[in-house]
Design a protein around this motif. Structure first.
Motif, short mmCIF file in Angstrom:
data_model
loop_
_atom_site.label_atom_id
_atom_site.label_comp_id
_atom_site.label_asym_id
_atom_site.label_seq_id
_atom_site.Cartn_x
_atom_site.Cartn_y
_atom_site.Cartn_z
N SER A 125 4.82 -3.10 -11.42
CA SER A 125 5.64 -3.51 -10.27
C SER A 125 6.12 -4.95 -10.40
O SER A 125 7.12 -5.34 -9.80
CB SER A 125 4.86 -3.32 -8.97
OG SER A 125 3.75 -4.17 -8.91
N ASP A 239 5.81 -5.50 -1.21
CA ASP A 239 4.94 -5.31 -2.37
C ASP A 239 3.68 -4.58 -1.89
O ASP A 239 2.81 -5.17 -1.25
CB ASP A 239 4.61 -6.68 -2.96
CG ASP A 239 3.66 -6.60 -4.15
OD1 ASP A 239 3.05 -5.54 -4.38
OD2 ASP A 239 3.55 -7.63 -4.85
N TYR A 242 -1.39 -2.74 -3.09
CA TYR A 242 -2.72 -2.37 -2.58
C TYR A 242 -2.64 -1.37 -1.42
O TYR A 242 -3.66 -1.08 -0.80
CB TYR A 242 -3.48 -3.63 -2.13
CG TYR A 242 -3.66 -4.64 -3.24
CD1 TYR A 242 -4.76 -4.58 -4.09
CD2 TYR A 242 -2.70 -5.62 -3.48
CE1 TYR A 242 -4.91 -5.47 -5.14
CE2 TYR A 242 -2.84 -6.53 -4.52
CZ TYR A 242 -3.94 -6.45 -5.34
OH TYR A 242 -4.08 -7.33 -6.39
N SER A 267 2.50 0.18 -7.02
CA SER A 267 1.95 -0.05 -8.35
C SER A 267 0.79 0.91 -8.55
O SER A 267 0.03 1.14 -7.60
CB SER A 267 1.45 -1.49 -8.44
OG SER A 267 0.62 -1.64 -9.56
N SER A 269 -1.44 0.12 -10.77
CA SER A 269 -2.41 -0.72 -11.47
C SER A 269 -3.77 -0.72 -10.79
O SER A 269 -4.80 -0.70 -11.45
CB SER A 269 -1.89 -2.15 -11.57
OG SER A 269 -0.72 -2.17 -12.35
N LYS A 270 -3.78 -0.75 -9.46
CA LYS A 270 -5.07 -0.80 -8.77
C LYS A 270 -5.59 0.61 -8.51
O LYS A 270 -6.63 0.81 -7.91
CB LYS A 270 -4.97 -1.60 -7.47
CG LYS A 270 -5.14 -3.10 -7.67
CD LYS A 270 -4.06 -3.70 -8.49
CE LYS A 270 -4.29 -5.14 -8.87
NZ LYS A 270 -3.06 -5.68 -9.53
N1 PLP Z 1 1.83 -7.58 -6.67
C1 PLP Z 1 0.60 -7.96 -6.32
C2 PLP Z 1 0.35 -8.36 -4.91
C3 PLP Z 1 -0.42 -8.00 -7.27
O1 PLP Z 1 -1.64 -8.41 -6.91
C4 PLP Z 1 -0.14 -7.62 -8.61
C5 PLP Z 1 -1.17 -7.67 -9.65
O2 PLP Z 1 -2.24 -8.16 -9.50
C6 PLP Z 1 1.17 -7.22 -8.91
C7 PLP Z 1 2.12 -7.21 -7.92
C8 PLP Z 1 1.56 -6.83 -10.30
O3 PLP Z 1 1.15 -5.53 -10.53
P1 PLP Z 1 1.70 -4.61 -11.69
O4 PLP Z 1 0.53 -4.35 -12.58
O5 PLP Z 1 2.17 -3.37 -10.99
O6 PLP Z 1 2.83 -5.30 -12.39
#
Ligand code: PLP
Length: 438
Positions: A125, A239, A242, A267, A269-270
């Motif tokens: 993201s 964004d 989370y 995202s 990622s988490k």
């Molecule tokens: N936005 C926030 C609030 C994040 O904490 C993070 C990563 O820690 C990101 C975006 C970036 O995530 P991505 O891995 O999707 O690029």
């Protein structure tokens, strides 16, 4: 060394927390023999159930043959889905089955009417914010106007500090503070008396839940920001790295908010896939189209293996379930450990305030009378084997001089209960000592 362009010089610097991470890595490396409690990590914990989900989806992908017309001719069955996603280029917008899985899941969960045109898949993201900051923010085509990238509530995600090629375009606003002194808790709120969103705004970005604070802007606050931006057709990027439905790292009720000028950014990622780099932008087709073209120019398209396994996890409902039953409780419980330990260990006569834990994987501590900078306090904590992140790296774009920016630290919830307990006890002791020194 090659001569760098202006942009080259800018982009080859580490910004915000990445610069501090370098110090942390060096500290950990140099401190052989010394056991550090590392409460700085932004990398999510590998939760066994989550890893198993991704293993199962991978096994399913490897076992699949061309039975779906989307990726091959079912009659000849020469191409497996694995071969199709890994050995061939795809469309810039993303892997169609994945786009459809996200579309159907959001339509079902939130009663929406999304079509494929509302969705773009990106390599993480972070790249969405890079595309948006530079497509909507910066100098206008005739050079007459600087369109601002507005962060309505500072502190916010440190990564926003590096997304624009025109740093002077980034502007963040100081919040107001809701303080409950007796409870040692506080919460940031957007300061609508200061926040300017107008014809000079290119786009607005904020995280909800917020990294680093765990704040969740209320529905009213988000709607108010979107309404301020709407008359100027300014995109508002929420964004949701989370947010629910995945990874569902909200500890307070919240629902994704869609709207004509809102780009909802997800995202995975988490949700256990940071290495696969999967970001999802959902919004108005015209805005999505702009971001898609930017992406084509930059990297053609997002990798497809991760999208193929995520298709399975989302379409089956497994990802949404695991987010609610495994990921959220894991971190919520860690926040409880942090707050309970601080409540017990912090000296009664010392002013301290923990941000309300409404989500994300961090807690955010404010020491209003800290007699040194956050960086110095971080160094003191290192002396007792505890590593946190000094808070001043989380105010990208804030121009005002505000002592508060040097009075906070970020504590990662990715550690074990024992580490968090011991870490917070040592922190309380160090806090007591440094406050007495003055
Ligand atoms: N936005 C926030 C609030 C994040 O904490 C993070 C990563 O820690 C990101 C975006 C970036 O995530 P991505 O891995 O999707 O690029």
């Amino acid at each position: 060394n090659p001569a760098l362009s202006k942009i080259g010089a800018q982009m080859s610097h580490l910004t915000g927390v990445r610069a501090i991470m370098k110090d942390i890595v060096e500290t950990l490396r140099a401190g052989k023999g010394q056991e550090f409690i590392n409460l700085s990590a932004g990398n999510p914990v590998i939760l066994p159930e989550v890893e198993q989900l991704w293993r199962d989806c991978t096994a399913d992908l490897l076992a699949s043959h061309a039975t779906c017309s989307t990726w091959g001719d079912p009659k000849t069955a020469v191409a497996s889905e694995y071969g199709e996603v890994v050995c061939r280029y795809g469309a810039s917008q993303g892997y169609q089955p994945f786009i459809e899985a996200v579309r159907d899941d959001f339509n079902r969960r939130y009663g929406l009417n999304l079509s494929n045109n509302n969705i773009l898949i990106t390599p993480g993201s972070q790249s969405i914010y890079f595309y948006a900051a530079n497509a909507f923010g910066g100098y206008t085509a005739d050079g007459s106007q600087l369109k601002k990238i507005v962060l309505p509530l500072s502190p916010d995600y440190t990564g926003y500090g590096g997304v624009t090629l025109v740093p002077e375009a980034l502007i963040a606003y100081k919040p107001t503070l809701d303080i409950d002194e007796k409870a040692n808790r506080f919460k940031y709120r957007p300061d609508f008396s200061q926040l300017a969103i107008d014809e000079n705004t290119g786009c607005v970005i904020f995280s909800r839940p917020c990294n680093p604070t765990g704040n969740v802007l209320t529905q009213e606050e988000v709607e108010k920001i979107a309404a301020l931006a709407a008359p100027y057709n300014v995109p508002v990027l929420v964004d949701s790295a989370y947010a629910p439905p995945y990874p569902a790292l909200n500890f307070t009720d919240m629902t994704p908010i869609m709207g004509e000028n809102i780009i909802h950014c997800i995202s995975l990622s988490k949700a256990g896939l940071p290495g696969e780099r999967i970001g999802i932008a959902i919004g108005d087709p015209e805005m999505i189209q702009v971001l898609e073209c930017f992406q084509t120019n930059m990297c053609i398209h997002s990798p497809r293996y991760g999208q193929a396994i995520a298709t399975r996890a989302i379409a089956s409902g497994a990802l949404g379930d695991i987010a609610e039953t495994v990921i959220r409780p894991h971190y919520q419980q860690k926040f409880t450990v942090v707050e309970n330990t601080l409540d017990q260990a912090m000296p009664k006569d010392l002013p301290w305030c923990l941000h309300r834990g409404e989500g994300a994987i961090f807690s955010w501590l404010w020491l209003p009378e800290l007699p040194m900078t956050d960086w110095e306090f971080y160094q003191e904590l290192k002396q007792v084997g505890v590593i946190v992140v000094p808070g001043s790296s989380f105010f990208p774009g804030l121009r005002e001089d505000w002592p508060h920016t040097q009075q906070c630290i970020r504590i990662s919830l990715t550690a074990t209960d024992e580490e968090l307990t011991t870490g917070m006890q040592r922190l309380a002791k160090v806090a007591a000592e440094v406050h007495q020194k003055v």
